[in-house]
Design an enzyme around this catalytic site. Structure first.
Site, short mmCIF file in Angstrom:
data_model
loop_
_atom_site.label_atom_id
_atom_site.label_comp_id
_atom_site.label_asym_id
_atom_site.label_seq_id
_atom_site.Cartn_x
_atom_site.Cartn_y
_atom_site.Cartn_z
N ASP A 378 0.85 -1.19 0.00
CA ASP A 378 0.00 0.00 0.00
C ASP A 378 0.89 1.24 0.00
OD1 ASP A 378 -2.39 -1.42 0.10
OD2 ASP A 378 -2.31 -1.58 2.28
N GLU A 466 -9.05 12.34 6.73
CA GLU A 466 -10.09 13.16 7.33
C GLU A 466 -9.51 14.07 8.41
OE1 GLU A 466 -13.24 10.57 8.60
OE2 GLU A 466 -14.11 10.61 6.60
N LYS A 551 -17.87 13.51 -0.06
CA LYS A 551 -16.47 13.66 -0.46
C LYS A 551 -15.97 12.29 -0.92
CE LYS A 551 -13.74 12.77 3.70
NZ LYS A 551 -14.75 12.08 4.50
N ARG A 599 -2.69 13.94 -2.75
CA ARG A 599 -3.87 13.09 -2.79
C ARG A 599 -5.09 14.00 -2.95
NH1 ARG A 599 -5.51 8.47 1.67
NH2 ARG A 599 -6.98 7.37 0.33
N THR A 661 -2.47 1.06 -4.68
CA THR A 661 -3.02 2.14 -3.85
C THR A 661 -4.41 2.53 -4.33
OG1 THR A 661 -2.67 4.44 -3.18
CG2 THR A 661 -1.87 3.83 -5.34
N GLY A 662 -5.16 3.10 -3.42
CA GLY A 662 -6.48 3.61 -3.76
C GLY A 662 -6.45 5.03 -4.27
N ASP A 663 -5.26 5.62 -4.35
CA ASP A 663 -5.12 7.01 -4.79
C ASP A 663 -5.32 7.16 -6.29
OD1 ASP A 663 -4.93 8.62 -2.64
OD2 ASP A 663 -2.75 8.68 -2.56
N ASP A 738 -4.70 -3.82 5.07
CA ASP A 738 -5.14 -3.39 6.41
C ASP A 738 -6.64 -3.54 6.62
OD1 ASP A 738 -5.97 -1.43 4.69
OD2 ASP A 738 -4.78 0.18 5.58
N ASN A 741 -11.58 -6.13 3.80
CA ASN A 741 -11.69 -6.64 2.43
C ASN A 741 -10.35 -7.12 1.87
OD1 ASN A 741 -14.42 -6.11 2.35
ND2 ASN A 741 -14.16 -4.05 1.53
#
Length: 905
Positions: A378, A466, A551, A599, A661-663, A738, A741
């Site tokens: 990640d 956040e 968001k 990000r 990555t989710g970015d 982490d 899922n």
């Protein structure tokens, strides 16, 4: 943590003075001295009353001293009856070599050979060491103590602790819920119901005092699993006083009967076979231990053959001397030190890795680490520091507004300036509605909190992304506490603390009157890796309307938006349709921010009237549509200083590093280039979006020149496909994760690595290793240690087997020498053989072997390519060297024997 209540009252305790110079002096006297008695009525009492009865605080939790006192008084949060394995029990579940040695010990008892007992004792101590290290990866709980969120071992949770749980967590204790945000819990363990239970916070009526535990929806029970949402609760039961403890106590009374029922359900033949295999060590242990068990039985057969050879040479004229020689020759074949040295080497290895922030949950990982060819990691918090701060805030429009936030050394400090695009400071009294509504979206569509503890240190809870948005909003005094009435806006920075009112002496009722709740939370749709968005619905008390705030990923938010605000400063409420041309410009701006390594988070809102809200029935897909696009936030998360060096070390070791990555794709590319995961000459297929990668068939993925080095907007399913793709190419992948899922990918990967700080309990349970610091460099340390352990195991196995081979050659081949009566001559007397075995175990064999097991790594160990996991410990070079060294040493002994015999003659 209590910001989800719609009509919230002030429950802060002000009667006890606080010592701001210490963090362990905050305490609230409990109303009820018998804390256990609160359990039976917790579900019918208001949450604030439960907190007061247990002498805790929603904001500050327990003090450190009070938690320690309660831990001493009520004991650890564990179930009784889980005793450590007794030494004698360990003997009867020992490894195959130990079993063989016990058999040999029985035969050689007459000559008082005590070698085997030493082997068992050494192995038992090593097993105790490894068990203590495994406990370091036991489930953890996130609690609030002294106003600060901290992670502790679940066994240290006490009654009155404020506990925060989220999706994927195992509930550490029985909780009375204070906050429940879209919270669903699987209680199948307790009730047998497979469907998750939706949780609430409202108390039940007094007449519902005795309702079944499964219907008490404002309680969460220990050992159940959070399947959705998040929540906060106060601990009302631990250990045997929790529901799971009461069930365990009841089970203990029926344990004997259950065992008999189980035996009756399985055939005697199968039970006997499986019992024998387990007893022989062929069903449990790591692959290496099973291989050694098989080797033990091969050596046992060889030992029996050697005894037969001795009897045959004696023409089966068996006397006491021949029997003892045969037994001694059989024992000499078996390397009695292997199991002890192996166990001790692994124990020391796991201890070393623990000191480097790597907890070994499964010993298989120690054998697999040396063969890792690819590492899939990640980005956020692993390759990067996870200390995020908003660097750019871009308000969308035909005349957009770009804000730049200054940051201090502490990313959590919300006192730095915000600068407009013309270089001027953004003053608080000059913030227009256009900017304010965008910042409100960042603050209210957010569950993070920031505050100062009693030492004036800034602390936070929640996701780092956040937290960064909340800090930015708080810099402009538009943080969520100021908007929801948790803290008066004009007092937000009084005494330098967002939560400074907790130390005020103002009467709670007067303080409540001074609060102005501009917005009240109605519901929340948590962030999901599937939709990549989060949405909250608030009631706007000023205009008496409802508003949804969203968001998430830019492409997702833009696709669901239908309008935007062309002139946010002049006409903040006037909207126009969002055309494809304008949508493309917003996308280009997001790419521009992402190319700077930021990000990018997009924000949108939708105004709802009460009738529309009722018609929507709060379905997520109905709320997240027809939105007005507001702004983009560029969040900077600097790479860890050691990441680049770790990537270079992996490359020198022949290991390929992948970033999943989710970015955004552009952000991922920028970071990957910075830490040198992505080389300048990388092919076009080296970087992909998850949608593109997942759309490829297995054949198309296999046809790629290399597996992608960077996959952006990665979903859990993408990680699973990556593991399968690596396996088809013969790769030995290490996969990090982490979230809940991520557990399938962690389970499927040859080496699954979970994050200890940010990881869920489900992910940790599916993993082989746990990084307690979430640091990518710790993976490099683990791989290096794995290679060292593997190399050292080969060294001491070669040493022990070679010496045993030499001894067998001397004892068996030496029988070919005959005296003048044509009788075979024993090269060594039986007692001398046993004495040599004792010396070998105590001095010349075990200690050198253990020393080889503790050898430091070679300088160029991480410059060699990964070993093949198919060959294992017993590669052909090791087998060849074993026989070569053994034959040379055995031949040397025979020559010496022949020379001495000739000289005597």
């Amino acid at each position: 943590m209590d910001f989800f209540f719609r009509n919230r009252t002030n429950n802060r305790q002000t009667s006890v003075p606080l010592d701001t110079n210490r963090l362990d002096t905050v305490t609230v006297p409990p109303r009820n001295l018998d804390l256990l008695s609160v359990y039976s009525t917790a579900h019918v009492l208001p949450a604030k009353d439960v907190v007061k009865h247990l002498g805790s605080s929603e904001e500050n939790g327990l003090s450190n001293n009070e938690a320690t006192r309660r831990l001493t008084q009520y004991g650890e949060n564990v179930l009784k009856g889980k005793h450590q394995k007794h030494f004698m029990a360990h003997i009867f579940t020992a490894h195959a070599l130990t079993i063989v040695l016990i058999a040999a010990m029985a035969l050689s008892f007459g000559v008082k050979d005590f070698i085997e007992g030493g082997v068992i004792a050494a192995e038992y101590r090593a097993e105790k060491t490894m068990n203590s290290l495994r406990q370091l990866s036991s489930p953890t709980a996130l609690v609030v103590r002294n106003g600060e969120g901290k992670s502790i071992a679940s066994k240290d949770v006490v009654i009155g602790d404020i506990v925060m749980v989220r999706q994927g967590d195992v509930v550490p204790s029985d909780l009375r819920l204070l906050v429940a945000s879209d919270l669903e819990v699987s209680e199948q363990l307790l009730t047998g119901e497979s469907m998750p239970v939706v949780k609430t916070t409202a108390p039940f009526k007094q007449e519902d005092m005795n309702i079944p535990i499964g219907d008490r929806t404002n309680l969460c029970y220990s050992s159940t699993v959070i399947t959705k949402g998040r929540g906060t609760g106060i601990t009302i039961g631990v250990g045997m006083d929790a529901q799971i403890g009461r069930i365990a106590e009841a089970i203990n009374h029926r344990k004997k009967k259950s065992k008999n029922d189980m035996k009756n359900s399985i055939s005697f033949k199968k039970r006997a076979y499986e019992g024998l295999m387990s007893f022989l060590g062929l069903r449990t242990g790591t692959p290496l231990q099973i291989k050694l068990s098989k080797l033990a039985y091969v050596l046992l057969i060889c030992a029996i053959l050697s005894a037969i050879i001795v009897f045959s040479v004696a023409r089966f004229h068996v006397n006491d001397e021949v029997i003892l020689y045969a037994i001694a020759a059989a024992i000499s074949i078996i390397p009695e030190s292997v199991i002890a040295v192996l166990s001790l080497t692994m124990a020391v290895g796991t201890r070393r890795m623990a000191s480097e922030h790597v907890i070994v949950r499964k010993l298989d990982a120690l054998e697999s680490l040396g063969g890792v060819t690819d590492v899939c990691s990640d980005k956020t918090g692993t390759l990067t520091l996870g200390q995020m701060s908003v660097k750019k805030f871009w308000v969308a429009g035909d005349t957009p507004i770009e804000l730049t936030a200054e940051t201090s050394q502490n990313a959590l400090d919300p006192t730095a300036n915000v600068i407009r695009d013309d270089g001027s400071l953004l003053y608080l009294d000059k913030i227009g509605e256009g900017i304010s509504q965008a910042i409100r979206c960042a603050a209210l569509c957010n569950i993070a909190t920031i505050h100062q503890n009693l030492r004036r240190e800034w602390k936070s809870t929640g996701d780092p992304t956040e937290v960064a948005l909340q800090v930015f909003a708080t810099k402009l005094k538009l943080g969520r506490p100021a908007l929801t009435g948790d803290i008066p806006r004009k007092e937000m920075f009084k005494e330098g603390s967002v939560d400074s009112e907790s130390k005020s002496t103002i009467h709670p009722e007067d303080k409540e009157k001074r609060r102005t709740a501009l917005y009240n939370l109605q519901t929340e749709f948590p962030f999901s890796s599937e939709v990549k968005m989060m949405t909250t619905i608030y009631h706007d008390n000023i205009f008496d309307r409802y508003i949804s705030l969203t968001k998430g990923a830019t492409e997702k938010v833009l696709n669901l938006s239908v309008s935007y605000i062309p002139y946010p400063e002049k006409e903040p409420h006037a909207t126009e349709p969002l055309t494809d041309e304008r949508r493309q410009k917003f996308t280009e701006k997001a790419d521009e921010l992402a190319s700077q390594g930021l990000r990018v988070i997009s924000m949108a809102q939708r105004k709802l009237d009460k009738l529309a809200l009722l018609n929507l029935n709060l379905q997520r897909e109905e709320v997240e549509k027809e939105m007005t696009f507001l702004a983009l936030a560029g969040i900077f998360d600097p790479p860890r200083p050691e990441t680049q060096g770790a990537v270079r070390a992996f490359k020198r070791a022949g290991i390929v590093v992948h970033m999943l990555t989710g970015d955004h794709l552009t952000t991922a590319k920028a970071i990957a280039q910075t830490v040198e995961i992505l080389p300048p000459d990388a092919p076009a297929t080296a970087i992909m979006g998850a949608v593109e990668f997942d759309s490829l068939t297995d054949a198309e993925i296999d046809a790629l020149p290399v597996l992608p080095l960077v996959i952006a907007r990665c979903a859990p399913e993408t990680k699973v496909r990556m593991v399968h793709a690596g396996a088809r190419r013969g790769k030995h992948l290490a996969m990090t994760g982490d979230g809940v899922n991520d557990s399938p990918a962690l389970k499927l990967a040859p080496v699954g690595i979970a994050m200890g700080m940010s990881g869920s309990d489900v992910a940790k349970d599916a993993s082989d290793l746990v990084l307690t610091d979430d640091n990518f460099d710790s993976i490099r340390v683990a791989v290096g240690e794995g290679r060292r352990i593997f190399t050292n195991i080969q060294r001491f196995v070669l040493h022990l087997l070679a010496t045993n081979t030499a001894e067998v050659i001397l004892l068996i081949v030496g029988l070919s020498f005959k005296d003048r009566h044509h009788d075979s001559v024993f090269p060594i007397s039986p007692v001398a053989i046993l004495w040599a075995n004792i010396v070998n175990f105590c001095i010349t064999g075990s200690f050198p072997a253990f020393g080889l097991g503790l050898e430091p790594p070679e300088r160029d160990l991480m410059r060699e390519p990964p070993r093949s996991v198919k060959t294992g410990i017993f590669s052909w070079p090791i087998i060849f060297d074993c026989f070569a060294y053994g034959i040379i040493m055995g031949a040397t002994c025979l020559i010496n024997l022949f020379t001495e015999g000739t000289m005597e003659t």
